[in-house]
Design a protein around this motif. Structure first.
Motif, short mmCIF file in Angstrom:
data_model
loop_
_atom_site.label_atom_id
_atom_site.label_comp_id
_atom_site.label_asym_id
_atom_site.label_seq_id
_atom_site.Cartn_x
_atom_site.Cartn_y
_atom_site.Cartn_z
N ILE A 7 11.49 38.72 2.65
CA ILE A 7 11.15 38.60 4.07
C ILE A 7 12.29 38.00 4.87
O ILE A 7 12.58 38.43 6.00
N VAL A 8 12.96 37.01 4.32
CA VAL A 8 14.04 36.34 5.05
C VAL A 8 15.34 37.13 4.95
O VAL A 8 16.09 37.24 5.93
N LEU A 9 15.62 37.71 3.79
CA LEU A 9 16.85 38.49 3.65
C LEU A 9 16.91 39.64 4.64
O LEU A 9 17.95 39.88 5.27
N ILE A 10 15.83 40.38 4.80
CA ILE A 10 15.88 41.55 5.67
C ILE A 10 16.09 41.15 7.12
O ILE A 10 16.79 41.84 7.88
N ALA A 11 15.51 40.02 7.53
CA ALA A 11 15.72 39.54 8.90
C ALA A 11 17.19 39.15 9.11
O ALA A 11 17.79 39.49 10.13
N GLY A 12 17.77 38.46 8.13
CA GLY A 12 19.17 38.07 8.24
C GLY A 12 20.11 39.26 8.22
O GLY A 12 21.16 39.25 8.86
N ALA A 46 20.70 30.98 12.90
CA ALA A 46 21.30 32.17 12.30
C ALA A 46 21.49 32.03 10.79
O ALA A 46 22.38 32.64 10.20
N GLY A 47 20.63 31.22 10.18
CA GLY A 47 20.71 31.02 8.73
C GLY A 47 21.77 30.03 8.30
O GLY A 47 22.01 29.86 7.11
N ALA A 48 22.39 29.35 9.27
CA ALA A 48 23.49 28.44 8.95
C ALA A 48 23.04 27.02 8.66
O ALA A 48 23.83 26.21 8.17
N ASP A 49 21.78 26.71 8.95
CA ASP A 49 21.31 25.34 8.75
C ASP A 49 19.79 25.35 8.64
O ASP A 49 19.13 26.28 9.10
N GLY A 50 19.26 24.31 8.02
CA GLY A 50 17.83 24.19 7.82
C GLY A 50 17.55 23.31 6.62
O GLY A 50 18.47 22.72 6.05
N PRO A 51 16.29 23.22 6.21
CA PRO A 51 15.94 22.33 5.09
C PRO A 51 16.58 22.71 3.77
O PRO A 51 16.71 21.86 2.88
N LEU A 52 17.02 23.97 3.63
CA LEU A 52 17.72 24.38 2.41
C LEU A 52 19.23 24.47 2.63
O LEU A 52 19.96 24.87 1.73
N GLY A 53 19.68 24.10 3.82
CA GLY A 53 21.10 24.22 4.12
C GLY A 53 21.42 25.63 4.60
O GLY A 53 20.55 26.40 4.99
N ALA A 61 9.72 26.56 2.82
CA ALA A 61 10.85 26.15 3.66
C ALA A 61 11.73 27.34 4.00
O ALA A 61 12.23 27.45 5.13
N LEU A 62 11.91 28.25 3.05
CA LEU A 62 12.71 29.44 3.32
C LEU A 62 12.02 30.33 4.35
O LEU A 62 12.66 30.82 5.29
N LEU A 63 10.73 30.54 4.22
CA LEU A 63 9.99 31.34 5.20
C LEU A 63 10.10 30.73 6.60
O LEU A 63 10.12 31.45 7.60
#
Length: 276
Positions: free
Chosen positions: A149-154, A164-171, A240-242
């Motif tokens: 789900i996250v890969l296809i959006a990115g 833009a996937g550059a930061d968040g709880p998983l880095g 967290a990824l979702l």
């Protein structure tokens, strides 16, 4: 080819495992699970970030064996590319002294056998069976759904993701480079995990039922109970990824299960890296 090396958790106390290295890729929810398990045990470790996309070959070069049978199922079966990558090797991959262990379910049981306290599984057999059920589901179905789900959006447009996937709880997801991140997302989403088109719509349609399942386990005390166990460390990183995907954030954060992310990934500072 390691991008970075870092350390986490306090130095081991007497009798605890030490000299641990965890091989990971940036922003991986699966790799975060391995880190959480080590930190729960209070095991001092360093991380070695491998170049995403080449990590199957690189982990093999570090002495880990691949698997003859595919590990990751996509719509009930492996894709040709996912099976090929599994045969080379996978992350997280843990080295402690001369011993090497891959995949979180194997890592958890290795750690339990070598350092039982604090436990990753409850002592009560009935509760343990439920925790292991949640662990298996989280390691398989949920982990793959969140990834796709996250890969296809990115891949489609990084602006669909938080920062833009550059930061968040998983880095930063996949890479610290925006160019590399989008390139890898495109390859992974479309050729490795078949995440586009109708499959994306099906995965998103199935998400509420998956969140219902997590909420039900929370209500039973299987997840987010008095003590944290391996199922918590498997499921929280996928939630967290979702949460990186902005159009799903309201749905994910509005569920009781999101309290697990808050507890597991944003714990109050505590010496030794044990339970939150």
């Amino acid at each position: 080819m390691a991008a970075t090396e870092d350390t986490a958790a306090a130095a081991p106390a007497d009798g605890r495992l030490g000299d641990a290295t965890l091989y990971v890729i940036p922003g991986s929810h699966a790799c975060k699970t391995g880190m959480l398990a080590l930190e729960h045990k209070g095991i001092h470790y360093r991380t070695v970030e491998l170049f995403t996309g080449l990590h199957p070959q690189l982990v093999r070069m570090h002495g880990f064996r691949g698997t003859p049978e595919p590990l990751r199922m996509v719509d009930g079966k492996p894709t040709r590319m996912s099976a090929l990558m599994d045969r080379f090797g996978t992350v997280p991959a843990l080295r402690i002294g001369g011993e090497r262990v891959q995949r979180n379910m194997e890592i958890a049981r290795y750690l339990e056998s070598r350092q039982p306290e604090p436990p990753l599984f409850p002592e009560d057999p009935v509760l343990r069976a439920k925790v292991e059920e949640a662990e298996r589901w989280g390691d398989g179905e949920l982990q793959m759904a969140a990834r796709r789900i996250v890969l296809i959006a990115g891949a489609r447009n990084p602006a669909e993701l938080h920062a833009a996937g550059a930061d968040g709880p998983l880095g930063a997801l996949l890479s610290g480079s925006a160019l590399h991140r989008r390139a890898i997302a495109n390859v992974a989403a479309r050729t490795v995990f078949s995440a586009g088109g109708e499959r994306e719509r099906e995965q998103i349609a199935a998400l509420p039922a998956m969140l219902d399942r997590i909420d039900a386990w929370m209500g039973e005390g299987v997840l987010n109970g008095e003590r944290l166990y391996m199922a918590d460390f498997v499921i929280a990183p996928s939630l967290a990824l979702l949460d990186y995907r902005l159009d799903l954030r309201e749905e994910v954060r509005g569920r009781p299960g999101f309290a697990l992310v808050e507890r597991v990934l944003r714990p109050a500072p505590s010496p030794g890296g044990g339970e939150a």
